[in-house]
Each structure stands twice: as C-alpha cells, then as structure tokens.
Design a protein around this motif. Sequence first.
Motif, PDB file in Angstrom:
ATOM      1  N   UNK B 456       0.866  -1.184   0.000  1.00 33.23           N
ATOM      2  CA  UNK B 456       0.000   0.000   0.000  1.00 33.23           C
ATOM      3  C   UNK B 456       0.900   1.230   0.000  1.00 33.23           C
ATOM      4  N   UNK B 457       0.982   1.859  -1.151  1.00 28.09           N
ATOM      5  CA  UNK B 457       1.808   3.047  -1.304  1.00 28.09           C
ATOM      6  C   UNK B 457       1.296   4.172  -0.406  1.00 28.09           C
ATOM      7  N   UNK B 458       2.208   4.824   0.327  1.00 28.48           N
ATOM      8  CA  UNK B 458       1.781   5.958   1.163  1.00 28.48           C
ATOM      9  C   UNK B 458       1.912   7.234   0.337  1.00 28.48           C
ATOM     10  N   UNK B 459       0.796   7.690  -0.222  1.00 27.05           N
ATOM     11  CA  UNK B 459       0.840   8.916  -1.031  1.00 27.05           C
ATOM     12  C   UNK B 459      -0.540   9.549  -1.082  1.00 27.05           C
ATOM     13  N   UNK B 460      -0.624  10.750  -1.641  1.00 25.26           N
ATOM     14  CA  UNK B 460      -1.886  11.491  -1.664  1.00 25.26           C
ATOM     15  C   UNK B 460      -2.976  10.777  -2.452  1.00 25.26           C
ATOM     16  N   UNK B 461      -2.585  10.078  -3.505  1.00 21.89           N
ATOM     17  CA  UNK B 461      -3.592   9.479  -4.375  1.00 21.89           C
ATOM     18  C   UNK B 461      -4.038   8.099  -3.886  1.00 21.89           C
ATOM     19  N   UNK B 462      -3.562   7.686  -2.717  1.00 24.17           N
ATOM     20  CA  UNK B 462      -3.952   6.376  -2.183  1.00 24.17           C
ATOM     21  C   UNK B 462      -5.300   6.454  -1.487  1.00 24.17           C
ATOM     22  N   UNK B 463      -6.154   5.462  -1.718  1.00 23.87           N
ATOM     23  CA  UNK B 463      -7.339   5.254  -0.883  1.00 23.87           C
ATOM     24  C   UNK B 463      -7.167   3.913  -0.194  1.00 23.87           C
ATOM     25  N   UNK B 464      -7.054   3.951   1.127  1.00 23.23           N
ATOM     26  CA  UNK B 464      -7.034   2.699   1.886  1.00 23.23           C
ATOM     27  C   UNK B 464      -8.267   2.754   2.773  1.00 23.23           C
ATOM     28  N   UNK B 465      -9.283   2.050   2.321  1.00 28.90           N
ATOM     29  CA  UNK B 465     -10.612   2.126   2.905  1.00 28.90           C
ATOM     30  C   UNK B 465     -11.543   1.573   1.845  1.00 28.90           C
ATOM     31  N   UNK B 466     -12.822   1.731   2.034  1.00 31.92           N
ATOM     32  CA  UNK B 466     -13.759   1.245   1.031  1.00 31.92           C
ATOM     33  C   UNK B 466     -15.097   1.000   1.669  1.00 31.92           C
ATOM     34  N   UNK B 467     -16.059   0.556   0.844  1.00 28.58           N
ATOM     35  CA  UNK B 467     -17.402   0.297   1.379  1.00 28.58           C
ATOM     36  C   UNK B 467     -17.349  -0.713   2.530  1.00 28.58           C
ATOM     37  N   UNK B 468     -18.274  -0.586   3.466  1.00 25.49           N
ATOM     38  CA  UNK B 468     -18.356  -1.472   4.615  1.00 25.49           C
ATOM     39  C   UNK B 468     -18.399  -2.928   4.156  1.00 25.49           C
ATOM     40  N   UNK B 469     -17.706  -3.862   4.780  1.00 22.77           N
ATOM     41  CA  UNK B 469     -16.918  -3.718   6.000  1.00 22.77           C
ATOM     42  C   UNK B 469     -15.421  -3.458   5.792  1.00 22.77           C
ATOM     43  N   UNK B 470     -15.010  -3.106   4.567  1.00 21.54           N
ATOM     44  CA  UNK B 470     -13.597  -2.737   4.405  1.00 21.54           C
ATOM     45  C   UNK B 470     -13.284  -1.606   5.376  1.00 21.54           C
ATOM     46  N   UNK B 471     -14.229  -0.652   5.496  1.00 22.78           N
ATOM     47  CA  UNK B 471     -14.105   0.371   6.528  1.00 22.78           C
ATOM     48  C   UNK B 471     -15.505   0.775   6.959  1.00 22.78           C
ATOM     49  N   UNK B 472     -15.598   1.454   8.104  1.00 24.60           N
ATOM     50  CA  UNK B 472     -16.911   1.875   8.587  1.00 24.60           C
ATOM     51  C   UNK B 472     -17.356   3.197   7.962  1.00 24.60           C
ATOM     52  N   UNK B 473     -16.471   3.889   7.255  1.00 25.98           N
ATOM     53  CA  UNK B 473     -16.879   5.095   6.554  1.00 25.98           C
ATOM     54  C   UNK B 473     -16.033   5.260   5.305  1.00 25.98           C
ATOM     55  N   UNK B 474     -16.641   4.915   4.174  1.00 21.06           N
ATOM     56  CA  UNK B 474     -15.890   4.886   2.914  1.00 21.06           C
ATOM     57  C   UNK B 474     -15.484   6.282   2.461  1.00 21.06           C
ATOM     58  N   UNK B 475     -15.919   7.318   3.162  1.00 18.51           N
ATOM     59  CA  UNK B 475     -15.602   8.680   2.722  1.00 18.51           C
ATOM     60  C   UNK B 475     -14.209   9.136   3.139  1.00 18.51           C
ATOM     61  N   UNK B 476     -13.485   8.244   3.814  1.00 17.82           N
ATOM     62  CA  UNK B 476     -12.143   8.602   4.272  1.00 17.82           C
ATOM     63  C   UNK B 476     -11.146   7.495   3.932  1.00 17.82           C
ATOM     64  N   UNK B 477      -9.878   7.852   3.924  1.00 19.75           N
ATOM     65  CA  UNK B 477      -8.807   6.872   3.734  1.00 19.75           C
ATOM     66  C   UNK B 477      -7.990   6.775   5.016  1.00 19.75           C
ATOM     67  N   UNK B 478      -7.423   5.591   5.267  1.00 20.49           N
ATOM     68  CA  UNK B 478      -6.593   5.395   6.460  1.00 20.49           C
ATOM     69  C   UNK B 478      -5.112   5.589   6.157  1.00 20.49           C
ATOM     70  N   UNK B 479      -4.774   5.752   4.890  1.00 12.39           N
ATOM     71  CA  UNK B 479      -3.361   5.874   4.504  1.00 12.39           C
ATOM     72  C   UNK B 479      -3.176   7.130   3.661  1.00 12.39           C
ATOM     73  N   UNK B 480      -2.061   7.799   3.893  1.00 13.08           N
ATOM     74  CA  UNK B 480      -1.738   8.979   3.098  1.00 13.08           C
ATOM     75  C   UNK B 480      -2.153  10.259   3.795  1.00 13.08           C
ATOM     76  N   UNK B 481      -1.697  11.371   3.251  1.00 15.39           N
ATOM     77  CA  UNK B 481      -1.965  12.681   3.851  1.00 15.39           C
ATOM     78  C   UNK B 481      -3.446  12.941   4.112  1.00 15.39           C
ATOM     79  N   UNK B 482      -4.294  12.494   3.192  1.00 16.51           N
ATOM     80  CA  UNK B 482      -5.717  12.810   3.332  1.00 16.51           C
ATOM     81  C   UNK B 482      -6.365  12.102   4.527  1.00 16.51           C
ATOM     82  N   UNK B 483      -5.653  11.146   5.141  1.00 12.76           N
ATOM     83  CA  UNK B 483      -6.227  10.454   6.304  1.00 12.76           C
ATOM     84  C   UNK B 483      -6.383  11.411   7.486  1.00 12.76           C
TER      85      UNK B 483
END
Lengths: 509, 509
Positions: B456-483
């Motif tokens: 999992x590349x740590x960068x701005x364009x990464x989304x680490x998350x996804x629709x439930x149950x990958x994550x509880x809120x797909x509107x955010x990422x757990x990796x990268x600056x935007x987390x």
Amino acid sequence: MTGKNYIGFQQLAAGSMTFRTYDPVQDRPNDTLFTEATSDEIEQATFLAEKAFRSYRTTEGSKRAAFLRAIADEILALDEILIQTYMKESGLPQGRAIGERGRTVGQLRMFAELIGDDAWRKPTIDRADPSRTPVPKPDLRKLLIPLGPVVVFGASNFPLAYSTAGGDTASALAAGCPVIVKSHPMHAGTGELVASAVIKAAQAAGMPEGVFSNLNSSGIEVGKLLVMDPKVKAVGFTGSIGGGRALFDLAAQRDEPIPVFAEMGSVNPVIISRGAIKNRSGEIATTYSKSITLGTGQFCTNPGLLLTIDCEGLDEFIQDLGRKTVSVDAHSMLHPNIHSAFQQKGSEVLSQEGSVLVAEYDKPTQNNYAGARIATVSGEHFLRNTKLHQEVFGPFSLVVRCKDEAELVQVIQSLEGQLTGTILAEKEEYTNLAAVIDALQDRVGRIIFNGVPTGVEVCDAMTHGGPYPASTDSRFTAVGNHSILRWVRPFSYQDFPKELLPEVLKEAK
Amino acid sequence: MTGKNYIGFQQLAAGSMTFRTYDPVQDRPNDTLFTEATSDEIEQATFLAEKAFRSYRTTEGSKRAAFLRAIADEILALDEILIQTYMKESGLPQGRAIGERGRTVGQLRMFAELIGDDAWRKPTIDRADPSRTPVPKPDLRKLLIPLGPVVVFGASNFPLAYSTAGGDTASALAAGCPVIVKSHPMHAGTGELVASAVIKAAQAAGMPEGVFSNLNSSGIEVGKLLVMDPKVKAVGFTGSIGGGRALFDLAAQRDEPIPVFAEMGSVNPVIISRGAIKNRSGEIATTYSKSITLGTGQFCTNPGLLLTIDCEGLDEFIQDLGRKTVSVDAHSMLHPNIHSAFQQKGSEVLSQEGSVLVAEYDKPTQNNYAGARIATVSGEHFLRNTKLHQEVFGPFSLVVRCKDEAELVQVIQSLEGQLTGTILAEKEEYTNLAAVIDALQDRVGRIIFNGVPTGVEVCDAMTHGGPYPASTDSRFTAVGNHSILRWVRPFSYQDFPKELLPEVLKEAK
C-alpha cells in the motif's frame, strides 16, 4: 396536484393511507388528499434509484449541471401555483416564499456551476517511479465518486430550500447520486409541485428513470423503510433531534451502516459582553427583537439563548429586549402541531426553578399564531438544570444572567453542540475574550461577531453543522458547495490503462 | 520495559490484571508482565487528553511538525531493542521489522511536512459585500479544526506502522488531536517502547501532558470504556470486523455519537481474464504465489479471492498456482490465536459444498507456522453460500471458477465491501471490461490493474478504505496525507475581528 407519489417518472398511489396538509392562517385543512407510499412503492423507488445510479454516476458533470439548471427553470416556471401552495401549507408570507424560491434556485445553479468542471472531485495524481528501490512506485490516481442512492428528508421550516429540491437534493444530484425524497407531510403539495419540476427536468435532460422519486408519508414508517433499504447508501435530514437521532440509529444498526447527515436542533447561544450592554444596549435589543421573531422564530439559527454577565444596565437591557420583542406582531406558525409544541416547550422552560417571564405578547391572536416570549434565569439555575437548555422552536429566547466571566464560560461548556455561537463585544474587550472563544469553539460550527445568527449565507466559507446534536457528523456542512462532500468517497486507480481512466485523470499518462 | 501504562507523562500500573506477550517462533511467552489499565487510569488519561487539547489544538503547525519529527527520531534511537522486541512479539523477520519501522518514521515525517504550513486546513475566505441587496454579505472565513481527543486501537499485523505511533496516531497528532492508544496485547512491549519515544519527544518539544497516553489491555474492557468516555471525540481502529463493529456500535449508541474509522477485513478479489490465463498463466501463478504468502498472508490487502472464467488453460493455471504457492516455505504467524484461526477458517471454507482443496503445504512445521493452502469452487457454489466469502487471514486463497462473464459480474456484486479489487487482463480485452469495472467500483476503494493488491503506497492518491466492512466510513482513507481529514471539522468565522482570527485567515482583512 394529484396527491400521488412520484416513483421514478410515474405517479402512483396504490396505498390506502391518506392525509391532508393544513393551512395554519386559515386554520383549516387544504383540499388535496395525499396518499402515503406503500412498501411496494418504496421498493420500486429504491430499485429504480439503484438502477439509475449505474448510468447516472458516470454522466458528465456538464450534463448533470444542465439537469440542475433545468430543475431551477422548471421550479420558476411553476410560478404562482407554487407560491400559493407554499403559503397555504406553511402560513409563511409571500415575500418569504419568493425569497426561499430564489435561494432554492440559486443553490441548484451554484451546484451546476461547481460540477461544470471536475475540480470538485479533487483529482489527485501520483506518478509511477519504476526506478525506485527497493520497490518501484506504482502510478496512483484518485477521484471522488458518488456513494449511491441518497434519501432526503425535507425540513418543516424550509418547504423549498431544505426540502424536495433543496440543498441536500441539489448536492446529492450534483455528486452523481440518485435521490429519493421522503416528502415532508406539512407541505406535501409544495413537495409534489417541486417533484414534478424535477421529473420534467430529468426527462428533458435525458436522465435515467429513478434518478429522483418523491414519496408521501405522514408518519415514520416510510422513512424507516427507506433508511433500512440496503440499496440506499446515505441519508440527509433536517429537523428535530428526536427524528434525526431515530434515523441515525436505524442507519447505524444496518448490516451495512450508512452515513446520516442530520442537521438538528440548536439554541444558538449569543454572548453579550458588559461593554456591549454599556455602549449599545438599545441597539442590541432592537436587533435581537427582530432576529428572535424573524420568520416567527422558526429558523434553525434562531437565537434562543442570550448569555450575559451581571452589570450595570443589564436589567434595563432585558426589559427593553422584552418590550421590543413582544411588540413585534404575532404571526402564524408553520402548523398547529408546531404552534402547540412552541407553547408547551416555552411553558416548560418557564416552569423551571428560577425561570422568570420578562415579557409576553398579550394581544389577542388567531389560532396557530405565536406571540413572542422572553424569559430570564440565573447562570446558577441554568447550570443545575438541563431542561433550561432545550430548544423552544419559535419566537422565544432565554436570557441567562451569569455572575461573572468564569460562570459564563461554565455555562458555555455545559451546552450541547450548536450550529452557531455569537459574540457581541467592544473592541477594548477583544483581548479578554480568549476563554469565551475557546469554550464556544468547542460547541459550535460557526462563530459570528457583532451580528445575528439568523441568515445563513450560501458560500464556500460557510459551515452549517456542528458538534452533536447540531448535526450527527460535525465533519461536514449542510450549506454551500462543500456540502457535496457528504455524498462522495475517494476512489483510487492503480496502474490503470489510460483508455480506461476517467477523462479528468488521463492527463500525462 | 516496565509493563506499565503511560498515563500522560507518568508510568502507572495500579491494576491487578496482567498478561504477557508471546513469541510465536520460540513458542513461548515473553518475559515482561504487562498490567492492564484500571478504570481510574483510563479516566485520568482522558482527563489529561481533554486538558491537553485546550492548548495543543492551537499550537502552530510547525511546532507539531517538530514534535512528529522528534517522535520519528526517538523511534529510530530505540534501535536494536525495538527491532528485537518487535520480532519476539510478532514472529516477523528482521527485514520486515526494519522496513515497517522505516514506513512508520516516514509517515510521521510525511505528516510533519504536511502541517508545516496551513494549506491542509483548507483556509477558505469569502469577503464581505456591504453593498449587496437586499441583504449585505457578511465576511466568512473557514478553517479545518481538530475534533478533540482520539482513541487509537493498534493493529495485530502492523506492530509499528498501524499501531502506537502508526498512521492513525500520526495523522491525529498532526491534526491537533491528543491521542490515547489502546495498545495491542500481542505486541504490548513494542507498544511501550514506541510510547516511551512519543513521551520523550513530547517532553522535549514542550507538548502538554496528556497529548499522548498508552494503555495496556488484553481484553475488551479498556477499549470499551475509552470509546464510551464523553471526553473522547473520535476513534481509529485497524483489525477484525467483529472488533471494529463492536466499537462502531458503542460509539453510535453514545449520547453524543462520535465518528469511528475502522479499517477491517477484506478478501481483495482479483479478476483474472481469459486472455491473461492464455498469455501469462505461469507468470501470474508465480506473482500471486508470492503475494498470497507475503508476510505469511497477514496483510489486509492479501489476495484471498481469485475470480476466473472457465477457459482453456484454467485447470493448469490453478494447479500451477497451487504448486507454486505451497512451495513457499511456511513461516510463523503473529500469534498462536491467529494461527489457530487461520487453520479453523480455512477448514471451514474447505468444508463447504463444492469447495475443493487444490494444494496444501505438507512439510512438517513448527508450532504457529502456517503453510499455504489454495482451494477452488464454482461460481454457482460461491453465489449460493456466503460462508465462502469470508476472509481466511493468512496464506490462503480461493479460486472461483465462473462459467461466464455474467456470472463473474454476479459474483463481484455478491461481495461485501473491499479495500481493493484487482484486474489482470490483456490490452485487447480492455474494451470488454466495462461491466466488471463497474461492478468492482461499487465494492472497493482501490482498483489495481495488472498488479497485486499487497503493498500500500503511502501517497496522496492512495485510498485505503472502502465500502463497509472494508471500513466503517468509505468517505475517508486510512493511509496517506488525506487520512488527516478523519480528525477535523470545518469551522467558520463570521465578521470576525482581524486580531482574533487565526493567522492563516487574517489575509486582506
């Protein structure tokens, strides 16, 4: 007006439960009989919405923008019938109806402008670095994509701007999400008219059937079924804490929990400094008598709580505010139920220990008309009794007299989350405001300085939301362009072939 | 190592419940006895965190950046003891320990870089227009502000990068939120060492006590009390669906619900086209045998599900993949409990109707060592039985054979939300991939083309998350600056005096 539901492009009314809206000024039910949506119709609406999502989410922004602009045009084309229906279903005056229509149309056009290009989707590109060691860096490109079908619950106090084609609907449609509106039962006719405008615009713009539906309901069942439907992916709500929390709970208990953005109650505390009392007591009383009674006090940003510190002139200020506020003519509330809740809640606050009535509108009024009331209580009583913290929806405000600044800060800290907080203070006091601002910032989404909380500017820098229960998720706003972020999620494409990337991410691939 | 909790700057251990970590390679408990935090200690930690928040949230970005960089330096300064403890508490090899430490330090420095200036807080200015009619336009200025104390639950499979000072902690501290870590019981020693580095850095950088605490616990009680504490304003979690959902439910049931970002299970479906089987069957088998067994299959992006369509060469591919995967040496899993869950879940999948074992590692192994298994099943069986959809955490993958593309799309649609989806396909097939990409996009946060999901590349364009149950809120990422956006909310200042505005909003006032 047919009283039927819009299930996709069709008007259906297979149900047997019916209701009427109410004209609070004439104090009688309106003519049209509305038929509640059945569970089959709800299922059909969510089925169509899910199907529509497949194509709608990939429509070009410019096409969705044309759709939004067409909705605005169709709403304006409804002309007099819309204004008349609005007035008969809300008791609000013509000027307000026209103003709110302008705001509704303005919001639709604002979102159309926003999605004219894809910048709002925050395209983010991290290029590959095949020579990086020990592991080559992949090409990653990110874009915001829509969540899926959104259910919108209209607000009783904004039949146009926060209902059928109001802010929630406009932002969700702009994002690429089909919308199913649970029409507000108090203005189901206004809702049907606006829905007809949306459907007409959808058909003319070649949007897929199911991109919009409008369901009637006078109880909680239709909304409950909608929120529990697995095809629904997010919810927007404006209304009471009880209603919003019930939907939030339902959504959180689903197998797949979904986000609920509920904008709920708020008493919008206003802090009035000693200096402000000293220098412009009369002016503040005048300004606030207007803000408290604006729209018969039926704004979510109505100043329901004025926080003061004992000082010379405070008694006179409170009396002056009372006098000026109750001298404003009584006007109809939105609905008999809202009027009786206003009376009952106000009396409940007044029956609490230490709570004193300052002034009360005392001219004879028609049914459903609300005269203003101003009450006062000490900071000590307020801190002891959270019943004094509750919202009295309508032209009511409670003046809390704190004994000193420390108690004022305590009072602010004791409050639940609020949409807004306001500070009225003099320039020479600014340096002493740190503790107040600090406490207030924890409790609100917006601070206003030397102004009134009523009047929510629609712009990028607006936050309309705040810590719970002002909203169920303080990380988003319900007003302005950024409210679109409630309905989208980031999505990343790794090493994707150029020909398969969305247009906006193709750059330099 | 003391086995004590960090409550603010103090090391405390008043409790009577103790536990040890486990060395899965040596198959024996490690020496240090850890003491669970008591309810008093939890209360003290949240009290200090709330107090620290008052000043920490207004520290300049550059000061918080210096703090984050100091944490990174202190972690590196722990040197050999950290690497040794990590290895003894996870069974992971030295190379991985060093690599993960690099990632952890890299993330801290990345967030330090981000907050060096205030652009990440999205300052937004809408200037006043006093001449606007009918109502003058106020001056509005907006900024992202921190939510408050954040509780972080470390991950079993990333003792450094997603634990004590991992991505959640780094992003929350960067945002201006104090952090209380509920240390993962499987690597409490690694956690204590890293916590000591954070505390050292906090003291050196002059951060307020309570900006960070680290609590030991081997059960669910400490975490439960933390999430229910009214002073806590958000939660970050990485781990199982059961654990994450339990915390999400607790947080949603609070009087004041708070956001929980839980990154949970995922089987990371990989779609392998007929063309890919035809042209590079052997290469794919080799690549995927490595991805499936990487880190003994203990990555949240491990490819647990390979989706294929019946074609010439498919049998050979599956056999080849099985052979290559089970030829990878067995290695220790993180903990005996994780090893037994791996065995049991894998056997459960294999006991389902239609599920067939393709290959199984069959050399003798030490206790807690996991040999890979590859299984296969038809699309028809898979669609009928959701027990086949579950994650087998470890070196295991299930190959689903669909009879045609329509069944493949159905299989994708039947999946729960996933962190990633991968497509292996040939250029000449691109034009036929629309339905597959469309279905996959609904189910995942990131699509990878002709690659592997692990890494999992740590960068701005990464989304680490996804629709439930990958994550509880797909509107955010757990990796990268935007987390960092998980821990902040927008805040608006209306007609605010220049001298009271935050520095970054003063421009042209």
